[in-house]
Design a protein around this motif. Structure first.
Motif, mmCIF file in Angstrom:
data_model
loop_
_atom_site.group_PDB
_atom_site.id
_atom_site.type_symbol
_atom_site.label_atom_id
_atom_site.label_comp_id
_atom_site.label_asym_id
_atom_site.label_seq_id
_atom_site.Cartn_x
_atom_site.Cartn_y
_atom_site.Cartn_z
ATOM 1 N N TYR A 50 -10.037 -12.148 -13.817
ATOM 2 C CA TYR A 50 -8.945 -11.564 -14.590
ATOM 3 C C TYR A 50 -7.605 -11.854 -13.924
ATOM 4 C CZ TYR A 50 -5.626 -7.979 -16.045
ATOM 5 O OH TYR A 50 -4.500 -7.325 -16.471
ATOM 6 N N PHE A 51 -6.625 -12.214 -14.748
ATOM 7 C CA PHE A 51 -5.247 -12.369 -14.292
ATOM 8 C C PHE A 51 -4.349 -11.531 -15.189
ATOM 9 C CE2 PHE A 51 -7.275 -16.221 -12.760
ATOM 10 C CZ PHE A 51 -6.737 -16.383 -11.489
ATOM 11 N N PRO A 52 -3.466 -10.735 -14.611
ATOM 12 C CA PRO A 52 -2.598 -9.886 -15.436
ATOM 13 C C PRO A 52 -1.533 -10.681 -16.173
ATOM 14 C CG PRO A 52 -1.983 -9.703 -13.126
ATOM 15 C CD PRO A 52 -3.241 -10.523 -13.171
ATOM 16 N N GLU A 53 -1.181 -10.206 -17.373
ATOM 17 C CA GLU A 53 -0.058 -10.764 -18.113
ATOM 18 C C GLU A 53 1.233 -10.163 -17.564
ATOM 19 O OE1 GLU A 53 -0.435 -13.194 -20.177
ATOM 20 O OE2 GLU A 53 -2.627 -13.116 -20.085
ATOM 21 N N ARG A 54 2.358 -10.716 -17.964
ATOM 22 C CA ARG A 54 3.638 -10.263 -17.419
ATOM 23 C C ARG A 54 3.865 -8.769 -17.646
ATOM 24 N NH1 ARG A 54 7.930 -13.097 -15.912
ATOM 25 N NH2 ARG A 54 7.273 -14.942 -17.062
ATOM 26 N N PHE A 55 3.674 -8.290 -18.848
ATOM 27 C CA PHE A 55 3.971 -6.896 -19.147
ATOM 28 C C PHE A 55 2.711 -6.080 -19.414
ATOM 29 C CE2 PHE A 55 7.900 -9.131 -20.576
ATOM 30 C CZ PHE A 55 8.757 -8.602 -19.623
#
Length: 413
Positions: A50-55
């Motif tokens: 998993y990689f977080p999105e900007r917001f």
């Protein structure tokens, strides 16, 4: 007292999942000749990373990622109870720490008061805990050095620097005499990256010997010079020399490089700033550019929030890869983690490794940290797929925090 109790209570609620979620190049062709032997395979990670999105940085309850919420709360309590006792007015803190034993101690860059003990814990990329004021933009002191090292790594990836064993002097344009003195001519990029250059001179009004001076005052100016690569000395003047050398290689402001190549792709906020000294301006190709430094010793450096620090730590945990893009060469991360012969607990600045167990006696030997005064810590643990940002903790309490954090990971893992 009530504020401390409230902060800890809030942290416990966050751990339990009761607080709403906060909004929140490929390697160059060819294989360069590099210094010390590269070791360290990529640790195993979940099949779907998993990689977080900007917001949208997703939260998960501790139990969902194999952690014990009560023990996470214990780790947070260490951070809050063992907050750095120095003044939150960092002008005072600097004057009574570095400045107390140094000449030329006057700040020449921006300094701002700091916030309370704060932090973020992630596992498998998900936020599982946060406390204090993680959105607050604060100075992060020598964690800045890790961003600086990364920008030099990007130059290496692009072939702007062929080999870290090259002499830095050979990359300087005419009339830039950073490395013209006989001793300084022998300095390689690797020496600069590992703080073993023993560069001698004055930059931005600060002599090298005036930074954490050793011995008697009558010995400071005429000290014995060490052969580059043989002697480790933590020294911000020499870090600033490396930053100025990197600016001459990139011929672009280093914050612009970092923003375009790293911070935008990882979804960092728009609030971080990498600031230089008031007098650190140079002319490159007819344009005035500020040479940024590698810390806040005399002000300046990286001003950033805990979430953006955690994103950067997560990038190094993932060996420079973010989603489908290899932003930082895996080979560069491996080099950065290679022990420095003159100081085995140090790699490239500021990759502090735990291979000998001295940094974190209670941590795994594969763990490492990006560390800065304060203490500001980005703890990275490939074995347990953990990243923890801990801000303004007493330096003597960092291992205790790691101990409690790992107990939380093992209790339900």
């Amino acid at each position: 007292m009530l504020r401390r109790v409230f902060r800890f209570a809030l942290a416990a609620l966050v751990v339990a999942g009761l607080v709403p979620v906060l909004a929140q190049t490929a390697q160059r062709p060819g294989t360069p000749v590099v210094s010390p032997t590269v070791r360290g395979a990529i640790a195993s990670t979940p099949a779907s990373i998993y990689f977080p999105e900007r917001f949208d940085w997703q939260h998960k309850k501790a139990e969902e990622v194999g952690m014990d919420p009560a023990r996470i709360a214990e780790a947070i309590k260490v951070s809050v109870d063992r907050e750095n006792p120095a003044s939150k007015d960092l002008n005072i803190a600097l004057a009574t720490s570095f400045g107390r034993g140094e000449p030329f101690d006057t700040p020449i860059g921006p300094v701002k008061p700091r916030g309370p003990a704060s932090g973020v814990i992630t596992r498998h990329g998900y936020i599982v805990a946060e406390w204090g004021e993680p959105n607050r933009v604060d100075m992060t002191f020598s964690v800045t050095k890790t961003f600086l090292t990364t920008v030099i790594g990007l130059a290496w990836q692009r072939g702007l620097i062929r080999d870290v064993n090259d002499y830095a002097r050979d990359y300087m344009p005419p009339n830039v005499d950073l490395f013209e003195a006989p001793h300084n001519q022998k300095i390689k990029w690797d020496d600069l990256l590992r703080q073993t250059s023993d560069w001698s001179g004055t930059l931005w009004g600060k002599p090298d010997w005036a930074d954490r001076p050793e011995g008697e005052p009558n010995q400071w100016v005429n000290r014995t010079l060490h052969e580059p690569g043989t002697h480790y000395k933590y020294n911000d003047v020499r870090v600033n020399v490396m930053a100025l050398a990197a600016l001459n290689v990139w011929r672009r402001p280093l914050p612009d490089v970092l923003r375009a190549e790293i911070m935008e792709p990882i979804g960092a906020s728009s609030t971080w700033r990498w600031l230089g000294y008031d007098n650190a301006w140079v002319d490159i190709d007819g344009q005035k550019m500020q040479a940024v430094g590698g810390g806040g010793h005399w002000g300046g450096g990286m001003f950033i929030n805990a979430y953006d620090m955690a994103r950067f730590g997560y990038l190094t945990l993932r060996r420079g890869k973010w989603k489908e893009r290899q932003l930082v060469s895996d080979r560069w991360i491996a080099l950065a983690l290679t022990p420095t012969p003159a100081q085995p607990g140090y790699g490239f600045m500021n990759f502090f490794n735990n291979r000998d167990g001295k940094l974190f006696p209670n941590g795994p030997r594969n763990a490492y940290a990006h560390l800065g005064n304060g203490t500001n810590m980005v703890y990275v643990d490939p074995d347990n797929d953990l990243v923890a940002v801990v801000r303004w903790i007493d330096n003597k309490a960092t291992d205790e925090f790691v101990k409690r954090l790992l107990a939380a990971a093992k209790a339900s893992g």
